[in-house]
Design a protein around this motif. Structure first.
Motif, mmCIF file in Angstrom:
data_model
loop_
_atom_site.group_PDB
_atom_site.id
_atom_site.type_symbol
_atom_site.label_atom_id
_atom_site.label_comp_id
_atom_site.label_asym_id
_atom_site.label_seq_id
_atom_site.Cartn_x
_atom_site.Cartn_y
_atom_site.Cartn_z
ATOM 1 N N ALA A 171 0.819 -1.204 0.000
ATOM 2 C CA ALA A 171 0.000 0.000 0.000
ATOM 3 C C ALA A 171 0.856 1.258 0.000
ATOM 4 C CB ALA A 171 -0.921 -0.004 1.215
ATOM 5 N N HIS A 172 2.157 1.129 0.281
ATOM 6 C CA HIS A 172 3.084 2.249 0.244
ATOM 7 C C HIS A 172 4.149 1.958 -0.805
ATOM 8 C CE1 HIS A 172 5.221 -0.739 2.528
ATOM 9 N NE2 HIS A 172 6.327 -0.023 2.493
ATOM 10 N N ARG A 173 5.014 2.905 -1.039
ATOM 11 C CA ARG A 173 6.113 2.706 -1.974
ATOM 12 C C ARG A 173 7.334 2.206 -1.220
ATOM 13 N NH1 ARG A 173 2.810 1.821 -5.583
ATOM 14 N NH2 ARG A 173 1.883 3.568 -6.695
ATOM 15 N N ALA A 174 7.736 0.989 -1.531
ATOM 16 C CA ALA A 174 8.929 0.425 -0.896
ATOM 17 C C ALA A 174 10.164 1.149 -1.427
ATOM 18 C CB ALA A 174 9.016 -1.065 -1.213
ATOM 19 N N PRO A 175 11.273 1.117 -0.680
ATOM 20 C CA PRO A 175 12.504 1.747 -1.183
ATOM 21 C C PRO A 175 12.903 1.236 -2.564
ATOM 22 C CG PRO A 175 12.737 1.237 1.137
ATOM 23 C CD PRO A 175 11.438 0.634 0.711
ATOM 24 N N TYR A 176 12.711 -0.072 -2.819
ATOM 25 C CA TYR A 176 13.024 -0.636 -4.129
ATOM 26 C C TYR A 176 11.823 -1.433 -4.634
ATOM 27 C CZ TYR A 176 17.871 0.640 -3.324
ATOM 28 O OH TYR A 176 19.011 1.350 -3.081
ATOM 29 N N THR A 177 11.518 -1.256 -5.894
ATOM 30 C CA THR A 177 10.434 -2.005 -6.527
ATOM 31 C C THR A 177 10.944 -2.660 -7.793
ATOM 32 O OG1 THR A 177 8.720 -0.513 -5.700
ATOM 33 C CG2 THR A 177 8.147 -1.883 -7.585
ATOM 34 N N LEU A 178 10.647 -3.939 -7.941
ATOM 35 C CA LEU A 178 10.878 -4.657 -9.186
ATOM 36 C C LEU A 178 9.529 -4.845 -9.855
ATOM 37 C CD1 LEU A 178 13.511 -7.313 -8.037
ATOM 38 C CD2 LEU A 178 13.874 -5.506 -9.737
ATOM 39 N N LEU A 179 9.312 -4.154 -10.965
ATOM 40 C CA LEU A 179 8.043 -4.189 -11.689
ATOM 41 C C LEU A 179 8.183 -5.100 -12.904
ATOM 42 C CD1 LEU A 179 5.155 -3.133 -12.109
ATOM 43 C CD2 LEU A 179 6.150 -1.221 -13.403
ATOM 44 N N ALA A 180 7.380 -6.159 -12.940
ATOM 45 C CA ALA A 180 7.498 -7.158 -14.007
ATOM 46 C C ALA A 180 7.150 -6.553 -15.368
ATOM 47 C CB ALA A 180 6.590 -8.347 -13.714
ATOM 48 N N VAL A 181 7.947 -6.917 -16.360
ATOM 49 C CA VAL A 181 7.673 -6.517 -17.742
ATOM 50 C C VAL A 181 7.518 -7.738 -18.642
ATOM 51 C CG1 VAL A 181 8.766 -4.257 -17.530
ATOM 52 C CG2 VAL A 181 10.163 -6.231 -18.185
ATOM 53 N N ALA A 182 7.940 -8.895 -18.158
ATOM 54 C CA ALA A 182 7.847 -10.161 -18.887
ATOM 55 C C ALA A 182 8.195 -11.262 -17.900
ATOM 56 C CB ALA A 182 8.807 -10.183 -20.078
ATOM 57 N N PRO A 183 7.911 -12.532 -18.211
ATOM 58 C CA PRO A 183 8.302 -13.613 -17.295
ATOM 59 C C PRO A 183 9.789 -13.556 -16.956
ATOM 60 C CG PRO A 183 6.830 -14.459 -18.974
ATOM 61 C CD PRO A 183 7.154 -13.045 -19.382
ATOM 62 N N GLY A 184 10.086 -13.443 -15.654
ATOM 63 C CA GLY A 184 11.471 -13.418 -15.205
ATOM 64 C C GLY A 184 12.218 -12.132 -15.482
ATOM 65 N N ARG A 185 11.533 -11.087 -15.949
ATOM 66 C CA ARG A 185 12.182 -9.810 -16.273
ATOM 67 C C ARG A 185 11.480 -8.660 -15.552
ATOM 68 N NH1 ARG A 185 17.142 -9.767 -19.173
ATOM 69 N NH2 ARG A 185 17.239 -11.747 -20.301
ATOM 70 N N TYR A 186 12.294 -7.753 -14.997
ATOM 71 C CA TYR A 186 11.748 -6.667 -14.185
ATOM 72 C C TYR A 186 12.492 -5.358 -14.434
ATOM 73 C CZ TYR A 186 9.534 -10.348 -11.372
ATOM 74 O OH TYR A 186 8.781 -11.414 -10.944
ATOM 75 N N ASP A 187 11.758 -4.256 -14.333
ATOM 76 C CA ASP A 187 12.370 -2.935 -14.240
ATOM 77 C C ASP A 187 12.587 -2.632 -12.758
ATOM 78 O OD1 ASP A 187 12.129 -2.711 -16.971
ATOM 79 O OD2 ASP A 187 10.393 -1.361 -16.915
ATOM 80 N N LEU A 188 13.741 -2.060 -12.428
ATOM 81 C CA LEU A 188 14.088 -1.751 -11.044
ATOM 82 C C LEU A 188 13.907 -0.267 -10.772
ATOM 83 C CD1 LEU A 188 15.304 -2.495 -8.260
ATOM 84 C CD2 LEU A 188 17.568 -2.171 -9.278
ATOM 85 N N TYR A 189 13.116 0.058 -9.738
ATOM 86 C CA TYR A 189 12.852 1.441 -9.341
ATOM 87 C C TYR A 189 13.352 1.671 -7.921
ATOM 88 C CZ TYR A 189 9.659 1.738 -13.324
ATOM 89 O OH TYR A 189 9.112 1.735 -14.585
ATOM 90 N N HIS A 190 13.699 2.921 -7.642
ATOM 91 C CA HIS A 190 14.154 3.287 -6.306
ATOM 92 C C HIS A 190 13.500 4.584 -5.870
ATOM 93 C CE1 HIS A 190 16.485 4.192 -2.805
ATOM 94 N NE2 HIS A 190 17.146 5.189 -3.364
ATOM 95 N N THR A 191 12.970 4.579 -4.655
ATOM 96 C CA THR A 191 12.497 5.809 -4.034
ATOM 97 C C THR A 191 13.010 5.853 -2.612
ATOM 98 O OG1 THR A 191 10.591 7.075 -3.287
ATOM 99 C CG2 THR A 191 10.299 4.689 -3.433
ATOM 100 N N ARG A 192 13.451 7.019 -2.187
ATOM 101 C CA ARG A 192 13.936 7.154 -0.818
ATOM 102 C C ARG A 192 12.837 7.619 0.117
ATOM 103 N NH1 ARG A 192 19.952 9.423 -0.314
ATOM 104 N NH2 ARG A 192 19.586 8.449 1.699
ATOM 105 N N ASP A 193 11.640 7.848 -0.405
ATOM 106 C CA ASP A 193 10.504 8.206 0.442
ATOM 107 C C ASP A 193 9.413 7.164 0.269
ATOM 108 O OD1 ASP A 193 8.482 9.265 1.882
ATOM 109 O OD2 ASP A 193 8.333 11.153 0.787
ATOM 110 N N PRO A 194 9.297 6.188 1.185
ATOM 111 C CA PRO A 194 8.311 5.122 1.035
ATOM 112 C C PRO A 194 6.871 5.614 1.081
ATOM 113 C CG PRO A 194 9.329 5.011 3.194
ATOM 114 C CD PRO A 194 10.096 6.033 2.415
#
Length: 446
Positions: A383-406
């Protein structure tokens, strides 16, 4: 509701609490009518997965017989919707040494009022309330439609509740402050009036408080509330400047002394928040074996046992670990969360649960920031933004995001890399998630 792996039944727990008898009832029910799996949600509720076709009615009836529904529902399984029971408290409410007030009775009063008014069935199932007693263990990063947080009354030595709309209790200066404060004795009545005010002013397309505030000012909302209740709201500079003390999510793991200084609460993390019937039965045994203990779910998708006598702490921790729960914050599995993934959800682009297990196996202990694997942009597991998010784009593949404010609700943050395999993501996270990046789930001023 349907899913790829069968039906899903959500069970909303009053104050996140589950009795031993109820835990056993759920274990029996999911073995007979579902796939034997119960997930802890990020609102400290339960989600039963894999409900078999044709078993929906007997499953619901069994849960209601165990007292796992709204008041009065045991006699009529369709008497009242469960959706309004969205009041979140700290899992250590009434036990936390850092709390200013025990919120249990207030929470029960709010729940009773919500369940007594059929008008509230018009609320969105996601319309959520937070009641924070100032505990050291508290989830402060989930945005709520209405939040209350204990504060010291600047006028006298007493506790009142600051409150806000469509947000979180403020910890850092950059966070939006409280809109007003109210005496503890008026919190339940004010909640009732605020929910009615929302329904009075909201258009059909307004499902959450943030939607209402886009067309009506906070002043308009509070004026409407005061006209309905006559409750005196404290609105001055001291309330606007008020900030909530930071919480410590690590207190959900291991053993920690309660406010009575004689007993402790003991907690552990099921793998990715998922329990099977054997785990539920084991937790029920622990409650029965520890006189006076209670079992509580947490918004970190973990479990907590309260009121454990000092002599039984070591044995309780050993029992939790034997059930497969992680009780130490250095375990990477305590810092990884994942949605149901493609095995359970048609919208997911990857098997997030399996990939999260693989990721945790590659993360060293120093990579202490929380990582969220999401199979699609809906972010169901967090429900919040974790410091790091792996967002799936395909099976076994993810875009990596970073936020310092959860607490950032607007997106996943800055994209660090695209199309990573889990091994590649693990390598980047092992390098990136070192201090001075704030540790798991702690609010940051950076």
């Amino acid at each position: 509701m349907p899913a790829l792996d069968g039906g899903i039944c959500r069970v909303k727990l009053a104050r996140g609490e589950l009795s031993a008898a109820q835990a056993l009832a759920i274990a029996d029910t999911i073995d007979e009518h579902a796939c034997g799996i119960a997930d802890i949600t990020n609102r400290a509720n339960l989600q039963l997965r894999g409900v078999k076709r044709g078993h929906e009615e007997p499953l619901i009836a069994a849960l209601l017989r165990a007292g796992l529904g709204p008041s009065g529902s045991q006699d009529n399984m369709h008497a009242f919707a469960d959706d309004v029971r969205n009041v979140m408290v700290s899992p250590t409410a009434g036990r936390d040494a850092g709390a200013m007030i025990d919120t249990s009775a207030i929470a029960d009063d709010i729940l009773a009022r919500l369940q007594s008014d059929k008008r509230f069935t018009a609320l969105s199932p996601k319309f959520a309330l937070l009641l924070d007693g100032g505990e050291r263990l508290a989830m402060l990063d989930h945005p709520h439609d209405i939040w209350f947080s204990a504060a010291r009354d600047p006028r006298r030595d007493d506790v009142l509740f600051a409150f806000g709309l469509a947000g979180c209790p403020p910890v850092a200066e950059k966070h939006a402050g409280a809109v007003a404060a109210v005496a503890a004795s008026n919190v339940a009545a004010l909640t009732y009036a605020l929910v009615h005010t929302f329904l009075d002013l909201a258009a059909p397309e307004h499902t959450r408080m943030r939607d209402l505030l886009a067309v009506h000012s906070v002043e308009r909302v509070l004026t409407h509330v005061e006209s309905k209740t006559g409750i005196a709201l404290l609105r001055d500079a001291s309330i606007e400047r008020w900030r909530r003390a930071p919480a410590d999510p690590s207190l959900r793991l291991g053993a920690h002394r309660q406010r009575d200084e004689r007993r402790s609460h003991v907690g552990g993390q099921p793998v990715l928040g998922r329990m099977n019937s054997a785990t539920l039965r084991g937790l029920a045994r622990l409650v029965k074996d520890n006189d006076g203990a209670t079992l509580r779910m947490t918004p970190w998708q973990s479990v907590l046992l309260t009121d454990i006598d000092s002599a039984y702490i070591a044995a309780t921790l050993q029992a939790l670990e034997a059930l497969g729960l992680a009780c130490n914050a250095r375990d990477p599995l305590t810092r990884v969360i994942a949605c149901a993934g493609s095995t359970g959800c048609a919208k997911s682009l990857a098997d997030a649960k399996a990939d999260a297990m693989k990721l945790a196996a590659h993360l060293p202990a120093h990579a202490n920031a929380q990582v969220h694997l999401s199979g699609c942009p809906r972010s169901c597991a967090a429900a919040h933004r974790a410091p790091y998010t792996l967002l799936a784009v395909a099976p076994g593949r993810y875009d990596l995001y970073h936020t310092r404010d959860p607490r950032d609700p607007t997106g996943f943050g800055r994209c660090l890399a695209r199309g990573l395999t889990i091994d590649e993501a693990a390598g980047m996270l092992s390098h990136a998630a070192r201090p001075p990046i704030p540790p798991f789930d702690e609010p940051s001023d950076a």
